[in-house]
Scaffold this active site. Structure first.
Site, PDB file in Angstrom:
ATOM      1  N   ARG A  83     -73.858  43.470  18.557  1.00  0.00           N
ATOM      2  CA  ARG A  83     -75.260  43.074  18.448  1.00  0.00           C
ATOM      3  C   ARG A  83     -76.221  44.239  18.679  1.00  0.00           C
ATOM      4  O   ARG A  83     -77.359  44.221  18.197  1.00  0.00           O
ATOM      5  CB  ARG A  83     -75.568  41.953  19.439  1.00  0.00           C
ATOM      6  CG  ARG A  83     -74.752  40.693  19.217  1.00  0.00           C
ATOM      7  CD  ARG A  83     -75.043  40.028  17.891  1.00  0.00           C
ATOM      8  NE  ARG A  83     -74.225  38.825  17.716  1.00  0.00           N
ATOM      9  CZ  ARG A  83     -74.213  38.102  16.610  1.00  0.00           C
ATOM     10  NH1 ARG A  83     -74.945  38.452  15.562  1.00  0.00           N
ATOM     11  NH2 ARG A  83     -73.442  37.022  16.521  1.00  0.00           N
ATOM     12  N   TYR A 142     -66.353  35.218  15.096  1.00  0.00           N
ATOM     13  CA  TYR A 142     -66.772  34.051  14.321  1.00  0.00           C
ATOM     14  C   TYR A 142     -65.552  33.276  13.811  1.00  0.00           C
ATOM     15  O   TYR A 142     -64.542  33.875  13.428  1.00  0.00           O
ATOM     16  CB  TYR A 142     -67.610  34.485  13.116  1.00  0.00           C
ATOM     17  CG  TYR A 142     -69.074  34.746  13.394  1.00  0.00           C
ATOM     18  CD1 TYR A 142     -69.612  34.604  14.661  1.00  0.00           C
ATOM     19  CD2 TYR A 142     -69.922  35.133  12.368  1.00  0.00           C
ATOM     20  CE1 TYR A 142     -70.961  34.841  14.895  1.00  0.00           C
ATOM     21  CE2 TYR A 142     -71.269  35.378  12.588  1.00  0.00           C
ATOM     22  CZ  TYR A 142     -71.779  35.225  13.855  1.00  0.00           C
ATOM     23  OH  TYR A 142     -73.111  35.463  14.088  1.00  0.00           O
ATOM     24  N   GLU A 144     -84.425  38.211   8.882  1.00  0.00           N
ATOM     25  CA  GLU A 144     -83.568  39.049   9.737  1.00  0.00           C
ATOM     26  C   GLU A 144     -84.398  40.250  10.179  1.00  0.00           C
ATOM     27  O   GLU A 144     -85.202  40.777   9.397  1.00  0.00           O
ATOM     28  CB  GLU A 144     -82.323  39.501   8.993  1.00  0.00           C
ATOM     29  CG  GLU A 144     -81.351  40.299   9.816  1.00  0.00           C
ATOM     30  CD  GLU A 144     -79.992  40.462   9.144  1.00  0.00           C
ATOM     31  OE1 GLU A 144     -79.470  41.616   9.157  1.00  0.00           O
ATOM     32  OE2 GLU A 144     -79.444  39.481   8.612  1.00  0.00           O
TER      33      GLU A 144
END
Length: 343
Positions: free
Chosen positions: A225, A212, A337
């Site tokens: 992930r 990021y 989420e």
């Protein structure tokens, strides 16, 4: 490494997980299995302790109107448990469970780095050299610390520094969740395993979190992930899905629209666990949303819970272990989420 296809015969899992709700005494029994750890997502929180020969973690995640659940991790192997400083742990010779709490403080980064490094030291000494899955519940996650930095970004600095210090020994970042909780401080627990058993996956729809840009903080979040674990001969493989949200690339999409954010989150998970993405990582097999279990759904605003429940009811099979929590997400513009496990 091969990931078991959904149509394959069911085998006994070396490491398994299920949810227990209040009054569900029959399900709480673990006949023929050994408890590696219990995590209660309840109305209050306490530092982790040893209870009935295994770690017990209690995290304040359920509001007054929410039902608490206990996440139970079991093994088909005998378990040995212990305590080292503030760390409470259990191991079965193949899997390692560890938990710790950091009490509220003005700035977290140095303490987070120290706690992570202590956990790495313990797991490494005991022979569990591969991280599998991590959970980080951060109180007041999007509020400012004593230096004016968001608590989650503060936490990410300490975690990243620990991974950097151990980069020659810890091979890769595992699946993880970083989410809000209803109590100040940070509650941490994680799983590790023996070398050569875990593979970490990225999502073709999303920028790897550890890449990021600096607009999201001075240190990028340290996680993959998803992580796939090959449990060895005679057992089912498992794919651990990180906390996943409505992020495409590194951008939040569909601000202020919880239904569309939920749809993007589910699409992200579907792409992550698909046969195509597993092939991209050199693995065979694959999963769909109907294969996801032990699903935890975090919803920022209580008024959005009915809409998110409806979306999840249409995505997951009726027998899925599914729990909902009304807590803050790691970005102020994220409304939902979702995480889970495919077996």
């Amino acid at each position: 490494m091969t990931v078991t296809h959904p149509g394959a015969p069911t085998l006994t899992a070396a490491l398994d997980c299920f949810f227990v709700r209040p009054g569900d005494d029959a399900r709480a029994r673990t006949t023929g299995r050994h408890v590696l750890g219990r995590v209660t997502y309840g109305h209050g929180g306490r530092p982790p302790m040893l209870h009935d020969g295994a770690p017990l973690v209690r995290i304040a995640m359920a509001g007054d109107a929410s039902e608490r659940i206990t996440e139970v991790w079991t093994s088909d192997r005998p378990v040995r448990s212990g305590r080292e400083g503030d760390l409470v742990y259990a191991e079965d010779g193949e899997h390692f469970f560890c938990a710790v709490r950091i009490d509220e403080r003005g700035v977290y980064r140095d303490t987070v780095r120290s706690v992570y490094e202590n956990a790495f030291t313990l797991m490494w000494r005991l022979g569990y050299t591969e991280l599998l899955r991590m959970w980080n519940m951060v109180g007041a996650i999007t509020e400012a610390n004593a230096d004016g930095m968001e608590n989650y970004r503060d936490f990410c600095v300490g975690r990243a520094e620990a991974f950097e210090a151990w980069s020659d020994r810890v091979d890769g970042m595992p699946a993880a969740t970083g989410i809000g909780s209803l109590r100040p401080g940070i509650d941490l627990y994680f799983l590790a395993c023996r070398t050569g058993r875990a593979r970490h996956l990225e999502n073709p729809r999303q920028t790897p979190a550890h890449q990021y840009p600096t607009q999201y903080g001075p240190k990028s979040p340290s996680f993959a992930r998803a992580t796939v674990m090959d449990p060895g001969s005679g057992s089912r493989s498992a794919l651990y899905v990180s906390g996943t949200a409505s992020i495409i690339g590194d951008d939040t999409v569909h601000h202020d629209d919880v239904e569309r954010q939920c749809d993007v989150t589910l699409a992200n998970i579907e792409a992550l666990i698909s046969p195509e993405n597993l092939r991209r990582h050199g693995l065979t097999g694959g999963f769909g949303l109907a294969d996801l279990d032990c699903v935890k759904v975090y919803v920022r605003d209580a008024e959005h819970l009915p809409a998110v429940r409806a979306r999840c009811a249409g995505a997951f099979r009726s027998g899925t272990d599914l729990a909902f929590f009304n807590v803050d997400v790691c970005r102020p513009d994220l409304l939902v989420e979702i995480e889970g496990i495919c077996r």
